[in-house]
Design an enzyme around this catalytic site. Sequence first.
Site, PDB file in Angstrom:
ATOM      1  CG  HIS A  20      -1.555   1.071   1.526  1.00  0.00           C
ATOM      2  ND1 HIS A  20      -3.483   0.947   1.409  1.00  0.00           N
ATOM      3  CD2 HIS A  20      -1.699   2.549   1.901  1.00  0.00           C
ATOM      4  CE1 HIS A  20      -3.494   2.811   0.798  1.00  0.00           C
ATOM      5  NE2 HIS A  20      -2.604   3.022   2.003  1.00  0.00           N
ATOM      6  CD  GLU A  21       1.494   4.210   3.737  1.00  0.00           C
ATOM      7  OE1 GLU A  21       2.353   4.670   3.501  1.00  0.00           O
ATOM      8  OE2 GLU A  21       0.281   3.825   4.550  1.00  0.00           O
TER       9      GLU A  21
ATOM     10  CG  HIS B 275       0.225   9.203  -6.895  1.00  0.00           C
ATOM     11  ND1 HIS B 275      -0.669   9.534  -5.941  1.00  0.00           N
ATOM     12  CD2 HIS B 275      -0.021   9.224  -8.104  1.00  0.00           C
ATOM     13  CE1 HIS B 275      -1.496  10.231  -7.167  1.00  0.00           C
ATOM     14  NE2 HIS B 275      -0.999  10.624  -8.595  1.00  0.00           N
TER      15      HIS B 275
END
Length: 766
Positions: free
Chosen positions: A509-510, A516
Amino acid sequence: MRIHLPALRFARASTSRFAAVIAMLIASGGAGPAAAEEPVAGDNPLLTESKLPYHLQPFALIKDEHFAPAFDIAMAQHLAEIDVIANNKAAPTFDNTIVAMERSGRTLARVRTTFNILTGANTDPALEKLEVVISPKLSKHGDAVRLNPALFARVETLYNQRDKLGLDAESAYLLERYYKDFVRAGAKLSPADKEKLKTMNAEIASLQTKFSQNVLAERNAAAILVDTREELAGMSDNQIAAAASAAKAAGKEGKYQIALLNTTGQPALNSLENRPLRIRIMNASLARNSQGGAYDNRDVAARIALLRAERAALLGYPSHAAHQLEDQTAGSVEAVNAMMAKVAPPAVANARREGAAIQQIIDSEKGGFQLTAADWELYADKVRKARYAFDESQLKPYFESGRVLKDGVFFAANKLYGISFKPREDLVGYHPDVRVYEVFNADGSPLALFLADLYARPSKRGGAWMNAYVSQSALFGEKPVVAIHLNIPKPPAGEPTLLTYDEVKTMFHEFGHALHGMFSDVKYPRFSSPNVPRDFVEYPSQVNEMWAMWPEVLKNYAVHYKTGEPMPTALLDKMLAAQKFNQGYATTEYLEATILDQAWHQLKPAEVPTDAMAFEAAVLKKYGLDYAPVPPRYRTPYFSHTFQGGYSAGYYSYIWSEVLDADTVDWIKAHGGLIRANGDRFRATLLSRGGSADALGLFRNFTGGEPDIAPLLKRRGLDAPAAPAAAVQKAKPDSGVEITGTPFKVEDKDMVNTTVGTDAQSAGAR
């Protein structure tokens, strides 16, 4: 050339003198305020651009005492730059106003970013003391910029002429965002109301800092001390050794210390057989920051809520939530409430069914007690074993952290995007545990630096998050430096770090947030990823979670840390079959916190209660969520997401983003899964664009359609018929507390929105 000025002398110098220097540089052909060389106070490394690769902060040179003078100098410099822009005699143009503001404040941004990195991940008493002082100063500084009437007049002039300026799409969007930011910050208020606003902002900033520091201090103070190894029956040898090491570090050698995490639930509860100890741990967790004393946050939270409500009213909004949500993809309080109403009834119904199954196990073992929050994890695992012949503890030997990162996270990114990673042992972070990697594009060109800080420590706030240490922008030719911060318990020296499945998902997730940031390809710093709406920022990171269990990826990293054998197919099949298990609990604990966040922030000033805990209890009862075995993921006094500031009225963002995520995962699976074509498309149409365009427009560009809530409901097991109305009927509060604000009305519609917003800052895990 550097301008060498003593710190005190420069700090006392008038901004007009410094502005004059900048003005001369502009007049002589400089590019704007950034053309002025940055002042240096002695050897303060914060006041000059780092000479390290990618301008990584020189952490080895930075000392606590550098920050106070650096902040003073940087704020004075920034105000001088703003003074030049606001009082420019020339007519406003996009370059001499908007771009000039983008170029301004670089020194302050560098100092503030570095300070935030350290106060979040490696704080100490000196930094905490300075944080109390600097928070209201930074608030005052921000108001001096956003409430500057001459500056706003130039922005407004350009905004009114925007259709005639011939701007490219990103520049036009930048102008629109600057105008909206100023208006939402109070630029159109009267002078008297601006002064009221400044006072409110300063107090809110101070209280948010106090809340955050109280949470960290209480979490450390509330650690559970255990006298004997026998009391820890059920925990693994590694977990017991870690508890012994923690006690020794705390000066309690011979005993065992169990540290608390930020969440209400605690990892030890899923294995401890000692029920009195489980109850002790859960009670300590639930009572944090609400027992009186120096770290009590009940009155702090209520005061923050009141000030936010008063500020929203001053700005012309019915509530703080209305002000916040206007600038998000949700667009309105009504849209968020409608979605909560759609998912809450089936979630709590599922949780009650799960609780009934757990009680059957307790009764079958002749436990002689009713299920409580302290029992849920341990006995839910027994239900899972009975139902799926699956024991989650069997997974940990296959999830060694180094392999998960390199052969899982990095491997998936290479397959999907073609990027590669090289350790940079020559570069250091702020703590010995931090690892630095250089990232390269498929063609071998440098892309970014990536830092991984995986372990928990007393100086680190709880949870997990990603930070942009250096933000990408073509305007300054900056490549990104990004980092992920987790809170994995560190094993004793020489022992492997074996992860739970949740910790594996958190790492993926991180890293989705990190991707991004790394793929950001925008001109203006204002739009650099992850500067997107709060309820959009979690979307790319949640999509990246899909690769944790993707067969090709799992096969590459899930090998036994001792034998090197791959995870048996039978174990994998059981794990996949059990994925929807306990989703009622997981969704309900999250929704309880989400609804508390909205309930606090949908109040008008006169409705804000003084008894925080009575209000919390009444809200949960009113919305049918008062199911004691499943307490909120965060209770009001330690709900840092909302009362520290970043996710106020925004904790719904995770499940709102998950609508986009689940829809996107279905699209990727239908188009070939883990292939470069999908990665290149996701990077080009969405990840690289940052906040430079309408967020939902970017989603549509990738998927080719509108968001659909159905995949989310299916994923969480919420697509079954809801419980009878009586099971979730809103009850009238019996605590004597009046619950007001917009009701969570059930509406026959899926997620709707029209409005986009920004200002994401760092991104984190729920």
